[in-house]
Design a protein around this motif. Structure first.
Motif, PDB file in Angstrom:
ATOM      1  N   UNK A  65      48.402  55.364  39.232  1.00 54.12           N
ATOM      2  CA  UNK A  65      47.612  54.205  39.675  1.00 54.12           C
ATOM      3  C   UNK A  65      47.998  53.783  41.090  1.00 54.12           C
TER       4      UNK A  65
ATOM      5  N   UNK B  67      47.790  47.452  41.753  1.00 54.34           N
ATOM      6  CA  UNK B  67      47.325  48.195  40.579  1.00 54.34           C
ATOM      7  C   UNK B  67      48.490  48.514  39.656  1.00 54.34           C
TER       8      UNK B  67
ATOM      9  N   UNK C 129      43.732  38.193  37.148  1.00 54.40           N
ATOM     10  CA  UNK C 129      42.619  37.952  38.061  1.00 54.40           C
ATOM     11  C   UNK C 129      43.097  37.797  39.492  1.00 54.40           C
TER      12      UNK C 129
ATOM     13  N   UNK D 185      43.918  41.273  40.725  1.00 57.60           N
ATOM     14  CA  UNK D 185      42.723  42.085  40.959  1.00 57.60           C
ATOM     15  C   UNK D 185      41.989  41.616  42.203  1.00 57.60           C
ATOM     16  N   UNK D 186      41.915  40.307  42.383  1.00 61.44           N
ATOM     17  CA  UNK D 186      41.251  39.793  43.583  1.00 61.44           C
ATOM     18  C   UNK D 186      41.996  40.257  44.824  1.00 61.44           C
TER      19      UNK D 186
ATOM     20  N   UNK E 293      41.157  43.851  45.337  1.00 63.78           N
ATOM     21  CA  UNK E 293      39.776  43.967  45.820  1.00 63.78           C
ATOM     22  C   UNK E 293      39.713  43.689  47.321  1.00 63.78           C
TER      23      UNK E 293
ATOM     24  N   UNK F 166      39.206  46.545  50.456  1.00 64.66           N
ATOM     25  CA  UNK F 166      37.998  46.415  51.265  1.00 64.66           C
ATOM     26  C   UNK F 166      38.312  46.415  52.751  1.00 64.66           C
TER      27      UNK F 166
END
Lengths: 297, 362, 268
Positions: free
Chosen positions: C154, C203, C254, C257-258, C261, C265
């Protein structure tokens, strides 16, 4: 230091850890599956095919000469494969339109929808399983709502059934279907759909003749990604299935616990691994021509 | 191509608005149009002029905000693309990557429910037409750009549509191939007699291929005419500058009669000019006149009515394109023979023969 | 609505409705969990108003605090080790082209993704039981090691993805400017690679925090993590306290993960 030496030096820690804690133990399991069980768990260093034999067969209790299929094992094997396939199917039915929906959003909002799909995925497995429990338990959301609406008088028993296991696995693994499907669909040129419609295809035939075949690599990848953890599921059947709704994973655990038959547990583990490898081979065979074609396009 | 054939395509009051409220964009604004049977009709205009929207409305890929589309006299405005007897050649072709060349060409026939044997015969016929018989089993991505282009044409022609729509089909090809494909397109149309509506932003392509051209700008049609008509008699300055090279001069209108005008040039000399229809100018008005480069005669200084300086001379093989600056600052384009001796900076005399100038409506 | 024309032709009937339904199905269970963690009543059958009592109870529960802390530091330790090891491995496999054994290395790195967790779990239990008997050591190292191995693929993915988008000529350019190999790495490659490394760590962290099967089989007595503790609790009668614990865990995931993300990006 040559480039090759430097490369292996960089790889050394990863290789060492994975060899000791991932690949090595698997080999030990393979060896154990060919040994005799110890009296209180463990193994005796004597070669035996009994473990592999009893994965599928059993001997008659009174006359060892009589060999019959191991009904209990076969039933669990069948339930595992069947539940994993059903989970995959549910994930396809829900995931396909979802992935298509995301792929057809304007570029700016796609990432947001994808993010919404991934959030539950990265949420702790137990949290999600617990959430499903809360929804389907006898005094859970669904039964409470149905009873308050007067649809039913008695709660419907959903928790601790195969149905609960199916719901739980589909819920937990759905993002694994949506993500690769989306990746495949995102490449599909919208003009191809217009071309199909222009060439007299109805919406439905446009879907069948263009959308479906072009999404196939994602569909296959998603199915494998869902099937593999589903067939090896252990937590979900343990928490949502009843005591008799065992899957292969639980059967394996049993051999290392109360069953005290490590070689059988090892043989069952290898059987599970074989099922996973079959799924992977199916995937590679199905996807290979497509990847070749995509690379040209 | 007889002129009394009934219109294959008739468009009336066609309007398409994108977005709503304050962000509404009128991509197409109350367009009327008639395309005759068997005609090669081109929609020409810069990007964003609404030509592609018009084509998509003809194909049924979009619904108009207002107005109607008739094909063969039948109102198809409410019909989807699968119920209209038209087929499209898409920009970048949109060939189905998962189907062979033969299956691509046969796709429409399959959707129409043709039997396997009828389909095979028709596909073979189309492959022969585009001269790619040997490639039936190939996938589109194993074809060259020109071959893909032909397959896209064959795919659109296979169901024998009443109208063939072409959305900038040649724009992805290099110059040489584009010329070849233009000839190919003309040949195919001659052989199939299909009515074509062709969209392009390339004026050379439009002039070379079309029976008639509609010049579009900002969602409206400026002028519909034959290529020669557009070139020789543009309706306004916008059309004149979009189709071919044109220079514009401010002149004084002295007198008008029977589509003829007498004008005084900046230098003071008086010539006869053609008067475009629709103008309201009278004698004494300052008006804009247009002249095509090949009508401008260039000679030695003092040789003509106007004096100018050569600003740029570009040899184009066979001819030289001159950019001249008249003494009052007006830019004038001229085309001179093979390799004249004029260099930038040279002084020249310019003559505008009678009839070379065209007075445009204000 | 004037803008329906373009999509109307290629819209597949029912798909939008099915997709939106799916999103509802995805979020109803989670929302239920969160909402009822604030319910004053101890049951779902009624809503007695907003209350934080279950959070109080959860946070005052010594056992919860203990297993949560253990989970966090285990995830921190395993996540860090896995990221470090995976970054080195990614540098070796992405740079310098193909080499003998590359396929095998990839198979080895991805093995934890492919082998069912239950199989890895029991295999580790068997091997570690032998080691335990031989060495007499029974500490947390087994869990850290097992989690590290499980997290390597991962952590490897985002680092590798990032590394593949980096222009190798940058490092060459740095070398041309007389930077030593180490300095070129520290000053050129690493800063550009950093978002990938952080994403990989995020991750790995979440995966370790989530790992329940392997932990269950590797841990010895008194080494419960939050997931294994919950696993034990969920088979019994569940109190709303569990809703509060689950919601807190949800919040941590959360956040991670945010962060992941946003990091993945970010362009180089």
């Amino acid at each position: 230091m040559t480039a090759a030496q430097r490369r292996w030096l960089l790889l050394a820690p990863a290789v060492a850890i994975l060899a000791c804690v991932a690949a090595g133990p698997l080999l030990v399991m393979l060896v154990y599956s060919f040994l005799e069980p110890g009296e209180f768990g463990g193994v005796r260093p004597a070669f035996s095919l009994d473990a592999w034999f009893s994965v599928l067969f059993a001997r008659d209790m009174f006359d060892p000469e009589i060999v019959e299929p191991n009904i209990a094992h076969l039933a669990i094997l069948w339930r595992s494969v069947s539940l994993a396939l059903q989970t995959t199917l549910v994930c396809i039915v829900l995931g396909f339109p979802t992935a298509w929906f995301i792929a057809t959003r304007p570029r700016g909002t796609r990432e947001l929808w994808l993010f919404l799909v991934t959030i539950p995925f990265w949420t702790n497995l137990l949290v999600r399983t617990f959430a499903i429990q809360e929804v389907i338990r006898n005094r859970g959301l669904v039964n409470t709502l149905l009873m308050q609406a007067g649809v039913i008088d008695e709660p419907i028993q959903m928790l601790y059934t195969d149905f609960a296991v199916l719901v739980g696995m589909a819920y937990v693994f759905l993002p694994l279907m949506v993500l690769p499907l989306y990746a495949a669909m995102e490449r599909v040129d919208r003009r191809l759909l217009e071309a199909a419609r222009d060439l007299y295809a109805s919406r439905w035939r446009m879907f069948r003749e263009v959308v479906l075949p072009l999404s196939r690599p994602g569909l296959v990848a998603g199915s494998v990604l869902v099937f593999i953890p589903a067939i090896g599921a252990w937590v979900t059947p343990r928490l949502l299935g009843g005591g008799r709704n065992l899957m292969l994973g639980n059967l394996i655990e049993l051999q290392f616990g109360q069953g005290r038959n490590w070689p059988l547990g090892a043989a069952l583990s290898m059987t599970l691994l074989a099922l996973v490898l079959v799924a992977l081979l199916v995937y590679l065979r199905a996807v290979d021509p497509d990847t070749r074609r995509r690379d040209h396009g | 191509m007889t002129t009394d054939t009934p219109a294959t395509v008739r468009v009336a009051g066609l309007t398409r608005v994108f977005g709503d409220g304050g962000h509404a964009v009128r991509a197409l604004d109350n367009v009327d149009l008639q395309v005759k049977g068997g005609e090669f009709f081109t929609l020409l205009g810069p990007s964003g002029c609404g030509k592609s929207t018009l084509l998509r409305l003809l194909a049924g890929l979009e619904r108009p905000t207002a107005g109607t589309v008739h094909i063969d006299g039948r109102d198809v405005t409410a019909l989807g693309p699968d119920r209209r007897p038209v087929n499209t050649v898409f920009q970048q072709y949109a060939l189905f990557p998962h189907l062979s060349v033969a299956d691509n060409i046969g796709f429409g026939l399959r959707m129409l429910g043709w039997s396997r044997s009828d389909r095979a015969a028709r596909v073979y016929e189309m492959l022969a037409l585009i001269q790619l018989e040997g490639l039936a089993a190939r996938r589109p991505d194993a074809l060259s750009g020109g071959q893909q282009q032909r397959v896209a044409l064959a795919r659109a022609l296979a169901p024998a549509p009443r109208v063939l729509l072409l959305d900038e089909p040649l724009s992805a090809l290099d110059v040489k191939l584009r010329r070849e494909m233009q000839d190919e397109l003309k040949r195919l149309q001659r052989e199939t007699h299909v009515t074509c509506v062709f969209v392009t932003h390339d004026q050379d392509e439009a002039l070379a291929l079309s029976d008639r051209v509609a010049v579009m700008r900002e969602g409206r049609i400026c002028q519909v005419d034959t290529p020669a008509g557009l070139y020789e008699a543009p309706a306004d300055a916008a059309v004149a500058s979009f189709v071919g090279d044109a220079s514009f001069l401010e002149v004084e209108l002295l007198d008008t009669a029977d589509g003829q005008a007498t004008v005084r040039l900046p230098g003071g000399s008086v010539v006869r000019a053609v008067l475009a229809a629709g103008g309201t100018a009278r004698g004494g008005d300052r008006v804009t006149a247009m002249v095509r480069p090949e009508r401008v005669q260039v000679g030695a200084p003092g040789d003509g009515a106007l004096e100018a300086t050569v600003e740029e001379a570009r040899y184009e093989g066979g001819t030289t394109r001159l950019r001249l600056c008249l003494d009052d600052g007006t830019t004038l384009f001229a085309r001179a023979g093979a390799a004249p001796a004029w260099q930038p900076g040279a002084r020249v005399g310019v003559t505008l023969p009678d009839g070379a100038l065209r007075v445009l409506p204000a | 609505m004037a803008d329906t024309g373009r999509s109307a032709v290629t819209r597949i009937p029912g798909f939008t409705a099915a997709a939106l339904l799916t999103f509802v199905l995805l979020y109803v269970p989670i929302a239920t969990l969160v909402v009822y963690s604030f319910n004053a009543a101890p049951s779902m059958s009624r809503w007695d108003g907003f209350s934080l009592q279950w959070y109080e109870a959860a946070l005052q529960n010594r056992q919860v605090r203990e297993v949560a802390l253990r989970s966090l530091w285990l995830a921190l330790a395993a996540g860090t080790m896995a990221t470090l090891v995976a970054t080195l491995a990614a540098l070796a496999t992405v740079r310098g082209g193909r080499f003998r054994g590359r396929t095998m290395i990839h198979a080895l790195i991805n093995q934890p993704l492919m082998v069912p967790e239950i199989v890895t779990g029991v295999a580790l239990m068997v091997v570690f039981s032998v080691v335990r008997v031989r060495t007499g050591y029974d500490g947390m190292a087994y869990l850290v090691l097992a989690h590290t191995a499980f997290c390597i693929p991962f952590a490897y993915l985002p680092v590798r993805a990032r590394l593949e988008t980096l222009d190798p000529t940058l490092a060459h350019a740095a070398a041309d400017l007389y930077a030593s190999r180490v300095r070129a790495f520290l000053h050129v490659t690493l800063p550009l690679l950093w978002p990938g490394v952080l994403a990989g760590f995020m991750l790995a962290f979440v995966i370790s925090l989530d790992a329940v099967v392997i932990t269950e089989f590797v841990k010895s007595a008194g080494q419960d993590t939050l997931p294994t503790w919950m696993l034990g609790q969920l088979r019994r009668v569940v109190t709303p306290e569990m809703n509060a614990v689950a919601t807190l865990l949800l919040g941590v995931s959360m956040l991670a993960v945010t962060a992941f993300f946003l990091l993945s990006r970010r362009r180089g």
